[in-house]
Design a protein around this motif. Sequence first.
Motif, PDB file in Angstrom:
ATOM      1  N   THR A  33      27.982 -41.538 -35.638  1.00  0.00           N
ATOM      2  CA  THR A  33      28.067 -42.219 -34.339  1.00  0.00           C
ATOM      3  C   THR A  33      26.748 -41.971 -33.598  1.00  0.00           C
ATOM      4  O   THR A  33      25.994 -41.067 -33.965  1.00  0.00           O
ATOM      5  CB  THR A  33      29.248 -41.679 -33.491  1.00  0.00           C
ATOM      6  N   PRO A  34      26.459 -42.758 -32.553  1.00  0.00           N
ATOM      7  CA  PRO A  34      25.197 -42.556 -31.821  1.00  0.00           C
ATOM      8  C   PRO A  34      25.136 -41.190 -31.137  1.00  0.00           C
ATOM      9  O   PRO A  34      26.179 -40.607 -30.830  1.00  0.00           O
ATOM     10  CB  PRO A  34      25.231 -43.664 -30.760  1.00  0.00           C
ATOM     11  N   VAL A  35      23.926 -40.711 -30.892  1.00  0.00           N
ATOM     12  CA  VAL A  35      23.793 -39.397 -30.229  1.00  0.00           C
ATOM     13  C   VAL A  35      24.206 -39.489 -28.759  1.00  0.00           C
ATOM     14  O   VAL A  35      24.498 -38.471 -28.141  1.00  0.00           O
ATOM     15  CB  VAL A  35      22.362 -38.816 -30.341  1.00  0.00           C
ATOM     16  N   MET A  36      24.205 -40.689 -28.192  1.00  0.00           N
ATOM     17  CA  MET A  36      24.604 -40.852 -26.784  1.00  0.00           C
ATOM     18  C   MET A  36      25.933 -41.573 -26.688  1.00  0.00           C
ATOM     19  O   MET A  36      26.264 -42.404 -27.532  1.00  0.00           O
ATOM     20  CB  MET A  36      23.565 -41.685 -26.030  1.00  0.00           C
ATOM     21  N   GLU A  37      26.656 -41.248 -25.622  1.00  0.00           N
ATOM     22  CA  GLU A  37      27.883 -41.974 -25.280  1.00  0.00           C
ATOM     23  C   GLU A  37      27.786 -42.344 -23.801  1.00  0.00           C
ATOM     24  O   GLU A  37      26.944 -41.797 -23.065  1.00  0.00           O
ATOM     25  CB  GLU A  37      29.115 -41.068 -25.496  1.00  0.00           C
ATOM     26  N   ASP A  38      28.663 -43.233 -23.352  1.00  0.00           N
ATOM     27  CA  ASP A  38      28.683 -43.583 -21.933  1.00  0.00           C
ATOM     28  C   ASP A  38      28.929 -42.333 -21.090  1.00  0.00           C
ATOM     29  O   ASP A  38      29.747 -41.480 -21.457  1.00  0.00           O
ATOM     30  CB  ASP A  38      29.809 -44.591 -21.653  1.00  0.00           C
ATOM     31  N   TYR A  39      28.260 -42.280 -19.963  1.00  0.00           N
ATOM     32  CA  TYR A  39      28.403 -41.138 -19.047  1.00  0.00           C
ATOM     33  C   TYR A  39      29.886 -40.907 -18.714  1.00  0.00           C
ATOM     34  O   TYR A  39      30.386 -39.792 -18.792  1.00  0.00           O
ATOM     35  CB  TYR A  39      27.592 -41.407 -17.767  1.00  0.00           C
ATOM     36  N   ALA A  40      30.582 -42.001 -18.368  1.00  0.00           N
ATOM     37  CA  ALA A  40      31.976 -41.873 -17.927  1.00  0.00           C
ATOM     38  C   ALA A  40      32.851 -41.307 -19.052  1.00  0.00           C
ATOM     39  O   ALA A  40      33.771 -40.529 -18.812  1.00  0.00           O
ATOM     40  CB  ALA A  40      32.508 -43.228 -17.485  1.00  0.00           C
ATOM     41  N   ARG A  41      32.523 -41.684 -20.293  1.00  0.00           N
ATOM     42  CA  ARG A  41      33.318 -41.211 -21.431  1.00  0.00           C
ATOM     43  C   ARG A  41      33.119 -39.702 -21.640  1.00  0.00           C
ATOM     44  O   ARG A  41      34.044 -38.974 -21.964  1.00  0.00           O
ATOM     45  CB  ARG A  41      32.888 -41.973 -22.684  1.00  0.00           C
ATOM     46  N   LEU A  42      31.891 -39.259 -21.457  1.00  0.00           N
ATOM     47  CA  LEU A  42      31.606 -37.829 -21.635  1.00  0.00           C
ATOM     48  C   LEU A  42      32.162 -37.008 -20.478  1.00  0.00           C
ATOM     49  O   LEU A  42      32.311 -35.802 -20.590  1.00  0.00           O
ATOM     50  CB  LEU A  42      30.093 -37.592 -21.737  1.00  0.00           C
ATOM     51  N   HIS A  43      32.439 -37.670 -19.351  1.00  0.00           N
ATOM     52  CA  HIS A  43      32.896 -36.932 -18.169  1.00  0.00           C
ATOM     53  C   HIS A  43      34.296 -37.348 -17.766  1.00  0.00           C
ATOM     54  O   HIS A  43      34.619 -37.428 -16.592  1.00  0.00           O
ATOM     55  CB  HIS A  43      31.892 -37.124 -17.019  1.00  0.00           C
ATOM     56  N   GLY A  44      35.132 -37.622 -18.772  1.00  0.00           N
ATOM     57  CA  GLY A  44      36.494 -38.064 -18.493  1.00  0.00           C
ATOM     58  C   GLY A  44      37.483 -36.915 -18.374  1.00  0.00           C
ATOM     59  O   GLY A  44      38.681 -37.125 -18.343  1.00  0.00           O
ATOM     60  N   GLY A  45      36.984 -35.673 -18.371  1.00  0.00           N
ATOM     61  CA  GLY A  45      37.868 -34.523 -18.225  1.00  0.00           C
ATOM     62  C   GLY A  45      38.424 -34.029 -19.546  1.00  0.00           C
ATOM     63  O   GLY A  45      39.282 -33.148 -19.575  1.00  0.00           O
ATOM     64  N   LEU A  46      37.922 -34.542 -20.676  1.00  0.00           N
ATOM     65  CA  LEU A  46      38.461 -34.142 -21.978  1.00  0.00           C
ATOM     66  C   LEU A  46      37.725 -32.948 -22.576  1.00  0.00           C
ATOM     67  O   LEU A  46      38.275 -32.207 -23.373  1.00  0.00           O
ATOM     68  CB  LEU A  46      38.351 -35.320 -22.962  1.00  0.00           C
ATOM     69  N   GLY A  47      36.483 -32.782 -22.202  1.00  0.00           N
ATOM     70  CA  GLY A  47      35.642 -31.789 -22.878  1.00  0.00           C
ATOM     71  C   GLY A  47      35.657 -30.403 -22.250  1.00  0.00           C
ATOM     72  O   GLY A  47      34.890 -29.539 -22.647  1.00  0.00           O
ATOM     73  N   GLY A  48      36.540 -30.172 -21.279  1.00  0.00           N
ATOM     74  CA  GLY A  48      36.634 -28.845 -20.656  1.00  0.00           C
ATOM     75  C   GLY A  48      35.281 -28.405 -20.135  1.00  0.00           C
ATOM     76  O   GLY A  48      34.503 -29.205 -19.609  1.00  0.00           O
ATOM     77  N   ASP A  49      35.011 -27.112 -20.327  1.00  0.00           N
ATOM     78  CA  ASP A  49      33.762 -26.538 -19.812  1.00  0.00           C
ATOM     79  C   ASP A  49      32.527 -27.212 -20.403  1.00  0.00           C
ATOM     80  O   ASP A  49      31.481 -27.260 -19.768  1.00  0.00           O
ATOM     81  CB  ASP A  49      33.704 -25.040 -20.139  1.00  0.00           C
ATOM     82  N   ASN A  50      32.640 -27.722 -21.636  1.00  0.00           N
ATOM     83  CA  ASN A  50      31.470 -28.313 -22.277  1.00  0.00           C
ATOM     84  C   ASN A  50      30.946 -29.531 -21.523  1.00  0.00           C
ATOM     85  O   ASN A  50      29.760 -29.843 -21.589  1.00  0.00           O
ATOM     86  CB  ASN A  50      31.800 -28.716 -23.724  1.00  0.00           C
ATOM     87  N   GLU A  51      31.829 -30.206 -20.802  1.00  0.00           N
ATOM     88  CA  GLU A  51      31.394 -31.376 -20.018  1.00  0.00           C
ATOM     89  C   GLU A  51      30.326 -31.010 -19.014  1.00  0.00           C
ATOM     90  O   GLU A  51      29.399 -31.774 -18.757  1.00  0.00           O
ATOM     91  CB  GLU A  51      32.583 -31.940 -19.249  1.00  0.00           C
TER      92      GLU A  51
END
Length: 422
Positions: A42-60
């Motif tokens: 998959t691409p190294v980048m994703e949409d900002y909103a997808r990365l910050h949707g609350g799924l990644g816990g502290d890693n976000e």
Amino acid sequence: MATVNPPRGMRDFLPAEKRRREQVLAMIRDRYEAHGFDEIETPVMEDYARLHGGLGGDNEKLAFTVMKRALTTEKLRSAADPADLADLGLRFDLTVPLSRFYASHRGDLPGVFRAIQIAPVWRAERPQKGRYRQFVQCDIDIIGDATPRAEAELLAASLDAFSTLGLRDVTIRINDRRALDAMLDVFGFPVTDRPGALITIDKLDKIGPSGVAAELRERGSADEAVTALEEFLDGLAEPTEPYGAAQIRALLPQGIPEDVVDHLVGIGEAVGGPAALRFDPFLVRGMGYYTGTIFEVEHPEVSYSLGGGGRYDGMIGRFLGQDVPAVGFSIGFERILDLVELDPAVGSEAVVLVHDKDVPVAELLAHKEALVASGARVRLEQRPRNLKGALERAAADGYTVFATVARGQDELELKPLAEPSE
Ligand code: AMP
């Protein structure tokens, strides 16, 4: 003068190190493939909103953000919301992108999809030993299987990879987020207090039962609940049975739902010979997206974890609008590298041909091609003034033998590089 070093927490790799990394990656990939997993990218980048949707816990919070292109100074100054300035980010793990990938390509994938992802991720961490800002993760995931068979397949493939790498002393600790939650319920922690209590319980290995109890009281957890937990911890004995029903039941209080216990027991039954597995009712693993089973890998030679994973049955539904069960296991590649001892004979023979200046190119290429055809890796090097130094550098780059080549020479005499002599 501007620095020529890579960005903080990110690294360049010299040829010998790069080769070693690729050899270890190939061994991991080979084992994963042997267990029926298929690699995707998959691409190294994703949409900002997808990365910050609350799924990644502290890693976000550690995600690198990519600003919109062609921002004017005016736009930069007037932005009220980060989304006005940034629309993309570098992935901080491979699980969020996989869930997005699955939602996007579900129609082209098998009902149970077994994915391999071997790729770099980025986190804006404070760099230290074993902790980088760019690092490679080696993930396998099974999407579409809610049964313990999925966990068992992941464990079997991962244990095979660890064993192929010579890391036979790993222990994989296993728990279930639902068991943790039920346990806190049994002890009397109210729902709202449980996430905070888990952050403290996660420190059990470091601060022990009394340290955990003290910290829980300090943060305001109910006294009776803390006392019940402390008494339970004090009464726990090291299990003597292997991973399985007896071990799991001995380490859990009464009142844990049977389906959760059955799932944990089922994993052990499916893996078979689970000597490397250990049930740890107090394993917490981050706060992120896990909904069920969680794993963490430890090794006696290092204090940090070598990998981990778990079930994230709720994540794909966020992208697809329909829940699909999923479970993954990630090997922390940077952290296993130091522990792996590669057989120097692995890979093809690596030859340096040290030639006199006057050897015609056609003669040199003929020698080279004959060796390449036999499977060797060949580097040409014009005889330098300091031959010993050049041979030492070639040996450091992973070359194993050398030969000198004079004009008109028919036969080459290959000599080991370890003891260069003419
Ligand atoms: P996580 O996605 O946080 O569960 O991490 C999975 C695995 O990646 C961990 O078990 C570590 O082995 C490895 N890892 C996590 N963070 C880093 C880092 N900053 N540098 C190198 N390896 C890491």
